[in-house]
Enzyme design. Sequence first.
Site, short mmCIF file in Angstrom:
data_model
loop_
_atom_site.label_atom_id
_atom_site.label_comp_id
_atom_site.label_asym_id
_atom_site.label_seq_id
_atom_site.Cartn_x
_atom_site.Cartn_y
_atom_site.Cartn_z
N ASP A 171 -12.87 1.42 4.06
CA ASP A 171 -11.83 1.95 4.82
C ASP A 171 -12.32 2.03 6.30
OD1 ASP A 171 -9.54 3.30 5.40
OD2 ASP A 171 -10.09 5.37 4.50
N LYS A 216 0.86 -1.28 -0.01
CA LYS A 216 -0.17 0.00 0.01
C LYS A 216 0.82 1.22 0.03
CE LYS A 216 -3.15 3.16 1.64
NZ LYS A 216 -3.67 2.88 2.93
#
Length: 429
Positions: free
Chosen positions: A338, A204
Site C-alpha cells: 500500500d 479494484k
Amino acid sequence: MKLLIACLLLPLFAFAQTTYLHCGRLITGTDEEVLTEHTLVVTDGRIAMVEAGYLEPTDSVAVIDLRAHTVLPGLIDLHVHVESQSSPTAYSERFTMDPADVALRATAYCRKTLEAGFTTVRDLGGSGVNVSLRDAINRGHVVGPRIFTAEKAIATTGGHADPSNGRNRELSFDAGPEAGVINGPEEAYKAVRTRYKNGADCIKITATGGVLSVAKDGSGPQFTDAELEAIVAAAKDYGMHTAAHAHGVEGMKRAIRAGITTIEHGSLMDEEAMALMIEHGTYYVPTLSAGKFVAEKAKIPGYFPPVIVPKALSIGAALQATFKQAYDRGVKIAFGTDSGVSPHGDNAGEFVYMVEAGVPPLEAIRTATVTAAEVLGMEAELGQLSVGFLADVVAVPGDPREDIGVMREVMFVMKEGVVMKNSPTSSRK
C-alpha cells in the site's frame, strides 16, 4: 554522486546485447536453496542462460560483478498508489493539484520504487493518471517499474473510494459508474466496462469501509452479493483479475464467495474467512507497511483528519497479528505494501515485518516474486531468474537469509536487460 554514476552507466549496458552477471549468491525463485558462484547470461532483455561458475566473456560481452551480492528476481509489489503519498496536506491536494501536477510528482515516486528493487507494481486506484504513467514508462519516456493498474477503484455511494466523500454540499456530487461508483449489478457492469475502456489492467473494489476515507465506518460491508458477483463476472469477461480492499470480515467473506482474486489488508479477518480463502484459492495481500504507518502517524496531532484517527489506531494496529494467523493457517500470501499510504521507496520494509511475524526469509521473498507473478498472470515472464524469463534482476549486499534487512539496501537493478541502478558494483568490458 551515486546517481550520476548510475546514469553514466546506463548507456553502456542499455546497448550491450549480451551481459554476464557474476553472482556470488543467486535466488532464482524456483530453486529451494540459494545457489553460489553462478553466471546469469542476459541477451536482448531476457535470461538466456543460468550457469554454474563465473563464465569468461568475449570482447563483445559486458560483465557486471555481483560476486559480493545476493542476486534475485526483480521484486513485485501488488498494492501501490503511484499518484500520491500520505501527508497532512494530502486531503487538500485534490482541490489544489491539476492532473499534470499529480503526474509529474508521480514520476519521482516511480523512480524511487524502481531503485528500491521493485521492477513491477500493481497500482490499485487513482485518478486515471496511473494509466498514462504506465504507458509513459512502457514507451521509455519515464523511468519506473512496469505498472499493472486498476485505473480508478470501484466503490458504492458514500463508500471508501467514492471521490465525492469529504466535501461540503456545494462541492459534493452524485458520483456514478464513470467515477467508479455503483449501486446495483447493472451499474457494476458499466463501471467495469468503463475501467476497461479507460485502459485498466485489473479491477479494484472497496468491499468495506476504509481507514483513510473521510467517513466514520472503517470496516462495514459496502457491496451486496449481487453487485460483487456482477463485478467479478464482468472482469472475467474482459480478462481482468480483481482485488478487494477489505478490513471488516463480512465484506471480506462476500468478496471471497463472489470469486475475488485478492483480499487487500484483511485486518479483521477471522477463522471462517481464512477457511473460505483456502477453499476458493484467494490470495491475501497484507500491506503490513500501511498498517504500521497509519497507526504511528495517527498519534501525531493534525496529521490525519479527526474522523480517521480512531480507525487508524485500531484497524492499522491489527494487521500484523491477523497476518500471522493467516500465514500459520495456510492462506496464500502475496506481497503488497500500500505504498502511497506508506512512503514510496520503502517497500522492502514489508519483508522485515513478514519475517518478524514468523515467515522464513526465502518464503517472504517468494511472495514478491513467484507468487506475485501468479496473481498478475505473468508467471511465465516474471518472478524467476530462469531461461526465457524477462531479465528483471536486483542485487542486495549480504545474505537475506541471515539479515532480511538487506532487502532495504538494493544496490543493483536491471529491468528487461537494461541497468537502471548500479551503485558500488564494478563492471568491465
